[in-house]
Design a protein around this motif. Structure first.
Motif, mmCIF file in Angstrom:
data_model
loop_
_atom_site.group_PDB
_atom_site.id
_atom_site.type_symbol
_atom_site.label_atom_id
_atom_site.label_comp_id
_atom_site.label_asym_id
_atom_site.label_seq_id
_atom_site.Cartn_x
_atom_site.Cartn_y
_atom_site.Cartn_z
ATOM 1 N N LEU A 101 0.820 -1.204 0.000
ATOM 2 C CA LEU A 101 0.000 0.000 0.000
ATOM 3 C C LEU A 101 0.864 1.268 0.000
ATOM 4 O O LEU A 101 0.550 2.266 -0.679
ATOM 5 C CB LEU A 101 -0.928 0.000 1.222
ATOM 6 C CG LEU A 101 -2.038 -1.068 1.231
ATOM 7 C CD1 LEU A 101 -2.778 -1.046 2.561
ATOM 8 C CD2 LEU A 101 -3.008 -0.838 0.075
ATOM 9 N N ALA B 259 0.932 4.150 -2.739
ATOM 10 C CA ALA B 259 0.486 5.473 -2.295
ATOM 11 C C ALA B 259 1.372 6.606 -2.826
ATOM 12 O O ALA B 259 0.923 7.766 -2.942
ATOM 13 C CB ALA B 259 0.433 5.523 -0.769
ATOM 14 N N ILE C 226 0.126 8.008 -6.236
ATOM 15 C CA ILE C 226 -1.213 8.570 -6.066
ATOM 16 C C ILE C 226 -1.146 9.879 -5.280
ATOM 17 O O ILE C 226 -1.887 10.845 -5.545
ATOM 18 C CB ILE C 226 -2.134 7.545 -5.380
ATOM 19 C CG1 ILE C 226 -2.378 6.370 -6.331
ATOM 20 C CG2 ILE C 226 -3.457 8.166 -4.965
ATOM 21 C CD1 ILE C 226 -3.216 5.253 -5.751
ATOM 22 N N ALA D 289 -8.694 2.934 -8.003
ATOM 23 C CA ALA D 289 -8.936 2.164 -6.774
ATOM 24 C C ALA D 289 -9.607 0.830 -7.075
ATOM 25 O O ALA D 289 -9.243 -0.218 -6.518
ATOM 26 C CB ALA D 289 -9.795 2.996 -5.813
ATOM 27 N N ILE E 12 -8.542 -1.638 -4.022
ATOM 28 C CA ILE E 12 -8.281 -0.976 -2.752
ATOM 29 C C ILE E 12 -9.269 0.176 -2.617
ATOM 30 O O ILE E 12 -10.045 0.462 -3.547
ATOM 31 C CB ILE E 12 -6.840 -0.436 -2.657
ATOM 32 C CG1 ILE E 12 -6.577 0.552 -3.794
ATOM 33 C CG2 ILE E 12 -5.815 -1.584 -2.654
ATOM 34 C CD1 ILE E 12 -5.244 1.260 -3.704
ATOM 35 N N ILE F 58 -9.314 4.337 -1.708
ATOM 36 C CA ILE F 58 -8.460 5.526 -1.569
ATOM 37 C C ILE F 58 -9.242 6.551 -0.766
ATOM 38 O O ILE F 58 -10.371 6.915 -1.136
ATOM 39 C CB ILE F 58 -8.058 6.089 -2.944
ATOM 40 C CG1 ILE F 58 -7.277 5.014 -3.743
ATOM 41 C CG2 ILE F 58 -7.208 7.350 -2.779
ATOM 42 C CD1 ILE F 58 -6.903 5.456 -5.154
ATOM 43 N N LEU G 12 -4.293 4.769 1.267
ATOM 44 C CA LEU G 12 -4.725 3.567 0.554
ATOM 45 C C LEU G 12 -5.078 2.519 1.597
ATOM 46 O O LEU G 12 -4.283 2.254 2.514
ATOM 47 C CB LEU G 12 -3.626 3.051 -0.380
ATOM 48 C CG LEU G 12 -3.581 3.691 -1.775
ATOM 49 C CD1 LEU G 12 -3.227 5.184 -1.677
ATOM 50 C CD2 LEU G 12 -2.575 2.962 -2.664
#
Length: 471
Positions: free
Chosen positions: A44, A48, A51, A76, A81, A83, A152
């Motif tokens: 994650l 991240a 992003i 996502a 996942i 976000i 995330l």
């Protein structure tokens, strides 16, 4: 259910192996659970980074939190996942999954530097959904100037989910290991159970009277030592059984001659075959002598049996061995002179010992009697004694006919009288009784002999009584 040792060994091995595999699997499960959580957080955190740059760019261009969340929703869903955008107070501004908007994440989260950027991570347990793992990086500012964070989040797998992922592979590995282990257990249990089965079979055969049993011995472990001990025991049982048969045969042979004489002469007296007084007196004399011989034989057998079983209590007390030996010599001096044998004595002053004078006198009288009996005219018999540190040695040596080498191991057996040239009457129990008397005194008796050159008997008696210890 498990009646044989073989099956019980296999079951116990398989159970232990299964238990070890179960414990190893449980330990592996606990380790992998923590490892999987760390691996998820690292994944994650890596995702991240790009992003957070996107969020920072969109935020800098004036996009609202809702617009940023809408822009990131496709990513996502593709990465499976959620976000989230939240502020410094932990308030979730937007959530691509739509489940946590408006909720508050408990701060402070765990934090560290990820590369050169501040990373926060943690675990959040919503009321109605599965626990989530977070990895968050700073991504610009909110409209009110507060720091904006992008997080995330991915579901944290529970124990059952982790076990469901691992179970198939662990089960296959466990079954393979269990099968291999059972195969090894079969080999090991067979190597243990087979000798024991052979021992059981051999023991049953001995109980049926078949004494020729020998167990193959391999290795040096406990089972091998048990097999060796059993083989020794089987040989001893066989020898004991043979001695028992020999004893019955010997006693029958020893009693047959006097019983025949007693029966014959008594029958002659009853039938009137012997009429004159001289014949009657002679028949009565023979019957008396043979009866006396049988009584002596039975008495010696009874004494030997009691000595061997420890039923005779020795009259122990301070004993002057020098005087005892001189009395024995005095009794045989005249007989030795009549036989033309030199009886030489070397007896120093000996310390007192503890013993039974009557029975020890019988031992040395028997040795002197045999020495004179089997020494030809012109020979000699020596009686010597010497004191050692812990014992006294008394030796009776002659220059007689000697004992053949093959007879020496049996010379102390009951009724054993060697080859026919050495048989000169007696019951064949004298040396057997002598040995038991010496052993009862805590000593030992040994013999060395050479045919044509003579025999040497050595009696060793301890200076201290058996069982005594220094103060």
């Amino acid at each position: 259910m498990f009646k044989s040792l073989h099956s019980r060994l296999i079951f116990s091995y398989a159970f232990i192996i299964f238990l070890c595999l179960l414990l190893a699997g449980s330990a592996l499960f606990a380790l992998l659970r923590n490892y999987q959580a760390r691996l998820t957080l690292a994944r994650l955190a890596d995702m991240a980074v790009p992003i957070s740059f996107q969020v920072r760019k969109l935020s800098g261009e004036g996009a609202s939190s809702a617009e940023i969340a809408s822009y990131l929703k496709d990513q996502a869903e593709e990465m499976r996942i959620a976000i989230l955008l939240f502020n410094e107070r932990g308030e979730v501004l937007e959530d691509t999954s739509g489940r946590m908007r408006g909720r508050k994440i408990k701060l402070p989260l765990e934090h560290a530097l990820w590369g050169k950027r501040l990373l926060r991570w943690g675990r959040y347990e919503p009321p109605s959904t599965a626990p989530l793992l977070f990895a968050a990086l700073p991504a610009g500012q909110t409209a009110d100037g507060a720091r904006l964070w992008v997080a995330l989040a991915a579901p944290s797998k529970g124990p059952l989910a982790i076990w469901a992922d691992l179970a198939p592979k662990l089960l296959i590995a466990g079954l393979v290991s269990l099968l291999i282990s059972i195969l090894v257990a079969l080999i090991l249990s067979y190597s243990i159970a087979k000798p024991l089965a052979q021992l059981t079979h051999a023991s049953e055969e001995i109980a049926r009277g078949h004494y020729d049993q020998e167990i193959p011995v391999r290795g040096s472990d406990e089972v091998a030592r048990l097999a060796r001990s059993f083989n020794r025991m089987a040989r001893e049982v066989k020898r004991a059984r043979q001695r028992e048969r020999d004893f019955v045969a010997d006693i029958s042979h020893e009693l047959k001659t006097p019983l025949t004489s007693v029966q014959g002469f008594s029958q002659a007296l009853l039938d009137g075959t012997v009429e004159e007084m001289e014949g009657v007196r002679r028949a009565a004399q023979i019957i008396h002598e043979e009866a006396d011989r049988m009584a002596r034989l039975v008495g010696e057998l009874l004494e030997l049996s009691k000595l061997e079983s420890g039923q005779i209590e020795l009259a122990r007390g301070p004993l002057n061995l020098t005087e005892l030996l001189r009395r024995c010599v005095a009794r045989f001096t005249a007989r030795a002179e009549e036989a033309g044998i030199r009886l030489r004595v070397d007896l120093p002053a000996l310390p007192l010992i503890h013993g039974d004078p009557d029975r020890l006198e019988r031992v040395f009288s028997n040795l002197l009697d045999n020495a004179i009996k089997f020494t030809p005219e012109g020979g000699k018999v020596d009686l010597t004694a010497r004191k050692g540190d812990e014992a006294i040695e008394v030796t009776v040596a002659d220059t007689g006919v000697g004992i053949p080498r093959e007879d020496l191991p049996h010379i102390f057996e009951r009724f054993y009288r060697g080859d026919r040239s050495r048989r000169a009457g007696g019951t064949g129990l004298g040396l057997a009784i002598a040995r038991e008397i010496v052993i009862a005194h805590g000593g030992k008796i040994e013999v060395k002999s050479e045919v044509g050159r003579g025999t040497r008997f050595t009696v060793t008696l301890p200076l201290k009584p058996p069982g005594s210890s220094e103060a």
